[in-house]
Design a protein around this motif. Structure first.
Motif, PDB file in Angstrom:
ATOM      1  N   PRO A 251       0.876  -1.207   0.111  1.00  0.00           N
ATOM      2  CA  PRO A 251       0.004   0.013   0.081  1.00  0.00           C
ATOM      3  C   PRO A 251       0.833   1.190  -0.098  1.00  0.00           C
ATOM      4  O   PRO A 251       1.858   1.462   1.000  1.00  0.00           O
ATOM      5  N   GLU A 252       0.634   2.317  -1.011  1.00  0.00           N
ATOM      6  CA  GLU A 252       1.391   3.512  -0.892  1.00  0.00           C
ATOM      7  C   GLU A 252       1.051   4.410   0.140  1.00  0.00           C
ATOM      8  O   GLU A 252       1.697   5.280   0.320  1.00  0.00           O
ATOM      9  N   THR A 253       0.083   3.879   1.105  1.00  0.00           N
ATOM     10  CA  THR A 253      -0.130   4.556   2.568  1.00  0.00           C
ATOM     11  C   THR A 253       0.666   4.084   3.499  1.00  0.00           C
ATOM     12  O   THR A 253       0.698   4.728   4.556  1.00  0.00           O
ATOM     13  N   HIS A 254       1.192   3.022   3.341  1.00  0.00           N
ATOM     14  CA  HIS A 254       2.073   2.417   4.401  1.00  0.00           C
ATOM     15  C   HIS A 254       3.345   3.094   4.281  1.00  0.00           C
ATOM     16  O   HIS A 254       3.790   3.779   3.522  1.00  0.00           O
ATOM     17  N   ALA A 255       4.064   3.280   5.369  1.00  0.00           N
ATOM     18  CA  ALA A 255       5.528   4.305   5.582  1.00  0.00           C
ATOM     19  C   ALA A 255       6.287   3.655   4.637  1.00  0.00           C
ATOM     20  O   ALA A 255       7.488   4.414   4.300  1.00  0.00           O
ATOM     21  N   LEU A 256       6.350   2.259   4.232  1.00  0.00           N
ATOM     22  CA  LEU A 256       7.542   1.850   3.329  1.00  0.00           C
ATOM     23  C   LEU A 256       6.875   1.833   1.999  1.00  0.00           C
ATOM     24  O   LEU A 256       7.501   1.046   1.173  1.00  0.00           O
ATOM     25  N   GLY A 257       5.799   2.408   1.610  1.00  0.00           N
ATOM     26  CA  GLY A 257       5.189   2.480   0.264  1.00  0.00           C
ATOM     27  C   GLY A 257       5.571   3.680  -0.436  1.00  0.00           C
ATOM     28  O   GLY A 257       5.328   4.846   0.109  1.00  0.00           O
ATOM     29  N   LEU A 258       6.203   3.533  -1.585  1.00  0.00           N
ATOM     30  CA  LEU A 258       6.708   4.887  -2.390  1.00  0.00           C
ATOM     31  C   LEU A 258       5.999   4.718  -3.612  1.00  0.00           C
ATOM     32  O   LEU A 258       5.901   3.817  -4.536  1.00  0.00           O
ATOM     33  N   SER A 259       5.544   5.898  -3.969  1.00  0.00           N
ATOM     34  CA  SER A 259       5.115   6.298  -5.543  1.00  0.00           C
ATOM     35  C   SER A 259       6.207   6.172  -6.193  1.00  0.00           C
ATOM     36  O   SER A 259       7.453   6.359  -5.912  1.00  0.00           O
ATOM     37  N   SER A 260       5.868   6.073  -7.586  1.00  0.00           N
ATOM     38  CA  SER A 260       7.286   6.185  -8.724  1.00  0.00           C
ATOM     39  C   SER A 260       7.999   7.190  -8.448  1.00  0.00           C
ATOM     40  O   SER A 260       9.302   7.257  -8.371  1.00  0.00           O
ATOM     41  N   TYR A 261       7.328   8.663  -8.336  1.00  0.00           N
ATOM     42  CA  TYR A 261       8.270   9.626  -8.082  1.00  0.00           C
ATOM     43  C   TYR A 261       8.887   9.849  -6.917  1.00  0.00           C
ATOM     44  O   TYR A 261      10.068  10.106  -6.816  1.00  0.00           O
ATOM     45  N   ALA A 262       8.181   9.276  -5.590  1.00  0.00           N
ATOM     46  CA  ALA A 262       9.077   9.306  -4.441  1.00  0.00           C
ATOM     47  C   ALA A 262      10.246   8.292  -4.483  1.00  0.00           C
ATOM     48  O   ALA A 262      11.032   8.619  -4.020  1.00  0.00           O
ATOM     49  N   ALA A 263       9.942   7.268  -5.261  1.00  0.00           N
ATOM     50  CA  ALA A 263      11.339   6.502  -5.352  1.00  0.00           C
ATOM     51  C   ALA A 263      12.327   6.980  -6.046  1.00  0.00           C
ATOM     52  O   ALA A 263      13.621   6.730  -5.830  1.00  0.00           O
ATOM     53  N   TYR A 264      12.105   7.893  -7.195  1.00  0.00           N
ATOM     54  CA  TYR A 264      13.156   8.736  -7.971  1.00  0.00           C
ATOM     55  C   TYR A 264      13.794   9.607  -6.944  1.00  0.00           C
ATOM     56  O   TYR A 264      15.120   9.621  -7.076  1.00  0.00           O
ATOM     57  N   ARG A 265      13.141  10.124  -5.899  1.00  0.00           N
ATOM     58  CA  ARG A 265      13.700  11.171  -4.856  1.00  0.00           C
ATOM     59  C   ARG A 265      14.564  10.278  -3.910  1.00  0.00           C
ATOM     60  O   ARG A 265      15.590  10.661  -3.517  1.00  0.00           O
TER      61      ARG A 265
END
Length: 553
Positions: A251-265
């Protein structure tokens, strides 16, 4: 395979339907025609056990089967006439191949004496099987009714073994109508996946053991492995991301869930990448400009790949290759880490910073981020969201949080414009108790607008939101910015969508702001009936989403 009871006399069409029933198929999406009459007549005779959903165009049959397969993980079956009927479904078959979706095509063929003779018989192709085999995973001809159980079972075995994918069977016009004794078989069994090599698991565990900032990237091949992926993430402190096919596994709402752009960051921090059932498109294509070919990434970061398809290890060569089922291999990796006494190196501040940075930056993609926020708030978590090749659809790839597996439906790397609405019909037909929202642009929607009649006729309660900017918006912007403002073929003159909804006898609504959308969408979801919502958008007001899909800075 052993016949499960004494045979009986069947037509070729009846033998195919019998084999579908033996393999648990409950729905066929189809459009009948001359060569397929015995098959559809057999469907009629078994209507108490297998439902037939008709369509207004062959492409919709295939896309509905695709939506069925992607949202359930089970085979989606469709049937159309040979020749032009099959060709009308090729975009959907390409999409199924690109997304590793288990889709089965049942089609016909010219009469047996005419096959390969080039006489120009009705719906004849020079080499239909060869054409299909250039796209699908496996295809075959059923030469006689008695062969149908064996060949259909092989189709199911091929479709569901290893990397799933589309398959096709054909039967000649005369064979489908002929009769003989047929011995049905029990359901096909997929091949058992090859277990992961212990040496590869040990090597991967050793790499993870020394990692300070691991990152997990998941794709379609990990949809069934959500629990194992989450356990691995929590055991290692590694955040999890996905671009399209793997969204919702964590789940992207989980503390360890990243959106694709958050993963880029977060990417500059990463020293080990664990790819699970993923082509790893983001770091090795999207983030390098789409024109730089990388087939053997240099470390750091070290690349660990888990994939059931051994060919993937040559397409993108990892430092550690684990050829195995995603769930089995991930569980084995967890066990190896536990055995080694691995201690996680969580970086909650870095992960949270990447998430916050991404949310702050992507908020600028107006107005679509605001509309997507409303849709996310109104669509229950068990609901299914179907994107499209439109500005709102592209934006959803990073700005629509996905929280459950198989709840975000995408065309994957094929990027087949117009797939969304038709695929959403299959998703809803296969999941009648789950709300389904399809977002689409005005251009893509008109690829399959006739299927509003299908939605109405069969009571398929998809809520369709059409973002109307009177253009192929992305094409028009590219022409304007890259070709001196010269636009060609990208500006559209559309029908009145509210008149269109009325003509199909479904509810229609027009809104111009996100807050106007909210009560309309809430009511439409609650009604569980076909609905069309038009969102009027000024093409000049749309902030492009591309800096967050192809970030290079």
């Amino acid at each position: 395979m052993i016949p499960n009871h004494d045979g009986r006399i069947m037509t070729g069409g009846e033998a195919i339907v019998s084999a579908l029933l033996a393999n648990g198929i409950e729905t066929v999406y189809g459009l009948p025609g001359a060569q397929m009459y015995p098959f559809f007549d057999a469907l009629y005779q078994h209507a108490d056990r297998i439902r037939t959903v008709g369509a207004r165009h062959e492409q919709a049959c295939a896309y509905m089967a695709f939506g069925h397969a992607r949202t359930t993980g089970k085979p989606g079956v469709f049937s159309v006439v040979p020749g032009p009927g099959v060709l009308n479904t090729m975009a959907a078959l390409c999409t199924a191949a690109g997304c590793s979706a288990p889709v089965l095509l049942v089609t016909g063929q010219v009469p047996t004496p005419f096959i390969g003779r080039g006489r120009g018989h009705l719906h004849e192709l020079p080499d239909q099987l060869g054409t299909l085999r250039s796209i699908v995973k496996w295809a075959a001809r059923i030469e006689r009714p008695a062969d149908a159980p064996r060949i259909l079972n092989e189709a199911f075995r091929q479709m569901m073994s290893g990397r799933p994918g589309p398959v096709a069977v054909e039967m000649a016009w005369d064979t489908m109508a002929s009769s003989e004794r047929v011995h049905p078989l029990d359901a096909a069994e997929p091949d058992a996946p090859v277990p992961p090599l212990a040496e590869a698991i040990t090597e991967a565990a050793e790499r993870i053991k020394w990692a300070k900032r691991p990152l997990i990237m998941v794709g379609s091949g990990a949809q069934h492995a959500a629990a194992a992926v989450r356990a691995l993430a929590e055991a290692t402190g590694a955040p999890v991301t996905a671009f399209r096919g793997g969204r919702g596994i964590m789940p992207e709402t989980h503390a360890l869930g990243l959106s694709s752009y958050a993963a880029y960051r977060y990417w500059p921090e990463v020293d080990v990448v664990i790819g699970i059932g993923s082509r790893l498109e983001m770091p090795y294509m999207r983030w390098t400009g789409m024109r730089t070919m990388i087939d053997a990434p240099e470390a750091p970061p070290h690349l660990i790949r888990i994939d059931i398809d051994p060919a993937e290890m040559n397409r993108l060569k990892p430092h550690t290759a684990i050829v195995a089922d995603a769930e089995e291999a991930t569980e084995a990796l967890l066990a190896a880490l536990d055995h080694a006494g691995h201690k996680a190196h969580p970086a909650p501040e870095a992960v949270a910073s990447a998430k916050l940075s991404a949310a702050t930056e992507t908020a600028s993609v107006k107005p679509h981020v605001d509309y997507l926020h409303v849709i996310r708030e109104e669509l229950p978590y068990e609901g299914i969201f179907v994107e499209e090749l439109c500005q709102a659809g592209f934006t959803s790839q990073f700005a629509f949080p996905v929280v459950r597996p198989r709840s975000y439906l995408s065309a994957g790397y094929q990027g087949t414009l117009g797939f969304g609405f038709m695929s959403a019909l299959g998703a809803k037909a296969a999941n009648p108790d789950r709300p389904v929202v399809s977002i689409t642009g005005d251009g893509g929607f008109l690829f399959g607008v006739q299927e509003l009649a299908t939605a109405k006729q069969y009571g398929i309660g998809v809520v369709t939101i059409v973002f109307n900017n009177n253009a192929y918006g992305n094409v028009m912007r590219d022409q304007q910015t890259g070709f001196g403002g010269r636009t060609i073929g990208s500006r559209l003159e559309n029908p009145d969508f509210m008149d269109l909804a009325r003509s199909f006898h479904i509810s229609g609504h027009r809104v111009t702001t996100p807050e106007e959308l909210r009560p309309v969408l809430r009511k439409a979801i609650a009604a569980d009936a076909p609905a069309l919502i038009e969102v009027k958008v000024d093409a000049g007001s749309e902030v492009p989403p591309w800096p967050f899909i192809h970030p290079t800075g």
